[in-house]
Structure formats: C-alpha cells, structure tokens
Design a protein around this motif. Structure first.
Motif, PDB file in Angstrom:
ATOM      1  N   THR A 327       0.852  -1.182   0.000  1.00 34.84           N
ATOM      2  CA  THR A 327       0.000   0.000   0.000  1.00 34.84           C
ATOM      3  C   THR A 327       0.888   1.232   0.000  1.00 34.84           C
ATOM      4  OG1 THR A 327      -1.872   1.089   1.095  1.00 34.84           O
ATOM      5  CG2 THR A 327      -0.163   0.165   2.519  1.00 34.84           C
ATOM      6  N   TRP A 328       0.273   2.399   0.098  1.00 33.29           N
ATOM      7  CA  TRP A 328       1.018   3.661   0.140  1.00 33.29           C
ATOM      8  C   TRP A 328       0.512   4.497   1.300  1.00 33.29           C
ATOM      9  CZ3 TRP A 328       5.029   4.874  -3.133  1.00 33.29           C
ATOM     10  CH2 TRP A 328       5.200   4.029  -4.242  1.00 33.29           C
ATOM     11  N   LEU A 329       1.427   5.123   2.015  1.00 35.45           N
ATOM     12  CA  LEU A 329       1.082   6.108   3.038  1.00 35.45           C
ATOM     13  C   LEU A 329       1.317   7.479   2.427  1.00 35.45           C
ATOM     14  CD1 LEU A 329       2.755   4.525   6.194  1.00 35.45           C
ATOM     15  CD2 LEU A 329       0.374   4.335   5.448  1.00 35.45           C
ATOM     16  N   ARG A 330       0.242   8.223   2.258  1.00 37.05           N
ATOM     17  CA  ARG A 330       0.335   9.526   1.603  1.00 37.05           C
ATOM     18  C   ARG A 330      -0.060  10.616   2.587  1.00 37.05           C
ATOM     19  NH1 ARG A 330      -2.859   6.488  -2.228  1.00 37.05           N
ATOM     20  NH2 ARG A 330      -1.480   5.576  -3.823  1.00 37.05           N
ATOM     21  N   GLY A 331       0.765  11.648   2.661  1.00 37.02           N
ATOM     22  CA  GLY A 331       0.475  12.747   3.571  1.00 37.02           C
ATOM     23  C   GLY A 331       1.052  14.039   3.056  1.00 37.02           C
TER      24      GLY A 331
END
Length: 422
Positions: A327-331
């Motif tokens: 998955t991706w952690l986007r912030g």
C-alpha cells in the motif's frame, strides 16, 4: 508536456496565458517553500518585495493558506514589513498577505487586520503558555542522556527550535538535524522525544478541560491512521523526516480553510455568504468528502471561481499492511487542500489547477523532483517524483516548478503583470 493519465508539465507558460485571461480566478497558496525558500531558522526567512507587490495587484484573486502565522515574533507580517517598509506603510497600502494562517484559525485582510474566529479565550491562554513549558521541558531533556548537551548549545538550539507562534506553538527540529548531521541516531531520538513532549501538552490541555481543543500536526507526515491521528515521518539515515511538530487547534486543517476562503469570496462578490457570515474552520466537517459535499450543496455554481492551489509539502511512501499487502502512506500538510481544489474542479466543471513547488533546494532536506528524468521518461515519471507522489495517487500535479520558489516567484510576478495589462 508529459503524457500520463493526467499530464504533468514542467513548463507553466501555457497556464500563465490561460490564467491571465480568467476573470473569475482565485489562487490559494501556501507560503514556506513556495514563495520563499525553506530555512533551518524561520527568523532568517525573507520575502521578495516584487512578489508582495504582485500579490497586492492580484487583490481579490489571491489568498494564502498556511500552517505558519501572520503575527508574532516569527510571523510572516514581520517579513512583509522588512521587505516593504514600516508597518504603517503596509497597513495603509494594503501590502500584507491576505488569507488564513495557523491552519485556518487566523484570518487576515491585506491591511493586517487579524481575527481568530471560533477560538476561545481559554484556548488562547493555554497556547500562550505552551512555548515556555516546551522550552523548559526540552532544556531538561537535552541535559540528560543520551544527549548530554552543554547549556550554551542548548540555548542556541532552543532559540531556533521552540517557536512561540501565538496560536500554533511549534517545535522545529531543523537546527537539531543540522547539529547532529554526523549523529543521525541522536536526531532520530529527539524526533521521538519531541513528539512525546507534544503529547504531554495534549495531556495538560485535557487536565484543564480542553481535551477536545487541540491536536498535533506533523510536517511532513505520512497521512493519518485509523483514529485520525497524523503519522510522524521517521528520520531515515540522513533524511530528516518530520521536522515540524505543531500544537494546533482542532479544525485547523487547510482543506477546511478552502471552504472559509470560498465562503468569503462569494460574500464579497454577492453580499451573501453561502455558509453564513461567521463560518470558520472549527465549524467545518472533518472529512474531505464531507467538505466537498457541503460545497456542492451550498455554493452556487454560477459564482464558483477557477481555483489554483499551490503547495510544496506532499509525501508518498510505500508500506505493507498487516495482511502483507502493498500500500502507500500519503500525507503532507498541503495534500488535503490541493486535493479539495482538484475535486472542486471536477464537481463544478472548472479547470482547476494544482501547482507543486519543489522546495528541496533550500536548507531543509525534502524529497526533490528529478527534472531531467521527468523530461526523458514522459510515460513513467514516478521515479522522478519518489517520496512525493506515486502512480496510484489520486492527487495529480498539473504544473511542477522544478526550479523551486525562485521559478514560482517569476511565474507569479509575470501573471500579475499579464492580468494588469489585460
């Protein structure tokens, strides 16, 4: 022009021509890293006088939206006054930057008139006392293991790191990252310890009956967890990760600020405020979807301006779920408001644009844009944007200013001139 699902461009020329001829235009712009380079010590920041004059010429079509502040010893207004002259001159000529600061709770017009809508006197008093507590707590921490810093070093570092912002007191770790550039483990430790001190501030607020008043904002971050708390971006090797830890008022998120700005835009042009004349970020819905739905329900499409969102703080990092899936952690503190600008364009059939300024060339280490790779690999740009965005990111960056704030400033000044000529 780069051909992907949504085109990326390193050349803003055609956009400038388009915006110059757009009557109903509203630019919503971040500050640090966009119109001025990122620096380790905020007291050393400067603003370009020609940029400030251009912002004045775009009156009615330009608003700032920042997690910094307009006022205070480290506020942007002091930079404006040093660039343009006295406070009186800036007030009379309307040279201050209009818009929202402190994530949206600090409202200013171009004459420097300030308001904090929705903020109580008890909350202001707690925020006022927070920097002194943070300073003393950090001083004691740095005297102990594993730091064992001398008092002279502690005083120097704290002078640059504990920011006494009136409504968003901040621990800025850039000076520590520079001080321990040969000892990354110590920097990583102060990052965690600093987050612990901000957590203690939340506990102190709760003990005073203010449990629902504040949250901690990390910049840059890795998005939010299941409970809605922002994820700290850990230091890795020489990469600084999260450098700013801010005590913010609940509701003070930039995406909510977009609706406040639009509500005031409608009010100034029609005399009617679709969300009510006193609407503020603390009354806004918490989720992006709910903010978008509120806009669709309450804003007349005939009055919706073409929006341009400008920011520099986005993150995207690969991760693995508990089930073992990728998955991706986007912030990033600009992600929410830029995404809302994009989605409002779709909902209201406006050609809204998202502009990204590469701020990695300043004194603060950030993921940077590989402009050469981007030009040479138009169908696969993602390696050039590593750490910033990814192929599955729903947010698309229409224009990338790989030349950083300097390139954006030139674009902004030229846009103001072009609109004056038109």
């Amino acid at each position: 022009m780069i051909v992907t699902e949504t085109a990326y461009s390193l050349d803003p020329t055609s956009l400038l021509d388009s915006l110059a001829g757009t009557d109903d235009l509203l630019i919503i712009q971040d500050l640090d890293g966009v119109c001025m380079a990122l620096v380790r010590d905020p007291l050393t920041r400067t603003l370009d006088a020609a940029y400030l004059q251009a912002a004045r010429e775009l009156d009615g079509h330009f608003q700032v939206l920042t997690n910094g502040e307009h006022i205070g010893s480290r506020g942007v207004n002091g930079l404006v006054e040093r660039a343009m002259g006295s406070a009186r001159h800036c007030q009379e000529q309307g040279l201050y930057l209009p818009g929202l600061a402190a994530g949206g709770v600090q409202l200013q017009d171009r004459h420097g008139r300030i308001a904090h809508p929705g903020v109580s006197t008890e909350e202001l008093a707690f925020l006022d006392a927070a920097p002194a507590w943070l300073n003393e707590s950090l001083k004691e921490l740095l005297r102990q293991a594993p730091y064992h810093l001398a008092d002279r070093d502690i005083e120097r570092l704290l002078a640059s790191s504990v920011l006494d912002n009136p409504v968003s007191p901040t621990l800025n770790l850039n000076a520590f990252h520079h001080h321990w550039h040969d000892h990354p483990a110590l920097y990583a430790r102060i990052q965690v310890d600093g987050a612990g001190l901000l957590g203690q501030l939340l506990d102190r607020a709760a003990a005073q009956g203010l449990a629902q008043s504040f949250f901690v904002h990390y910049a840059p971050n890795l998005g939010r967890d299941a409970e809605g708390h922002e994820r700290l971006r850990p230091a890795q090797g020489t990469a600084a990760g999260t450098t700013d830890l801010q005590l913010m008022l609940r509701g003070a998120v930039k995406e909510a600020g977009v609706l406040v700005i639009l509500n005031r835009y409608y009010g100034q042009r029609t005399g009617t405020f679709p969300l009510g004349e006193d609407f503020n970020v603390r009354q806004a819905p918490a989720s992006l979807d709910a903010l978008l739905q509120l806009a669709v329900e309450r804003f007349d499409p005939r009055g919706m301006p073409r929006l341009v969102g400008v920011g520099d703080t986005l993150t995207s990092s690969p991760a693995t779920t508990d089930a073992g899936d990728s998955t991706w952690l986007r912030g990033g503190s600009d992600r929410g408001f830029l995404t809302l600008v994009q989605e409002l364009g779709k909902a209201f059939a406006q050609d809204n644009r998202v502009l990204y300024v590469d701020s990695s060339q300043g004194e603060v280490q950030r993921p940077g844009v590989n402009a050469a790779y981007l030009r040479d690999h138009p169908r696969d740009p993602w390696s050039a944007l590593d750490g910033i965005t990814d192929a599955r990111d729903p947010l698309r960056l229409n224009i990338i200013f790989a030349g950083g704030p300097r390139q954006y400033l030139a674009f902004f000044r030229e846009l103001a001139k072009a609109r004056q000529r038109g």
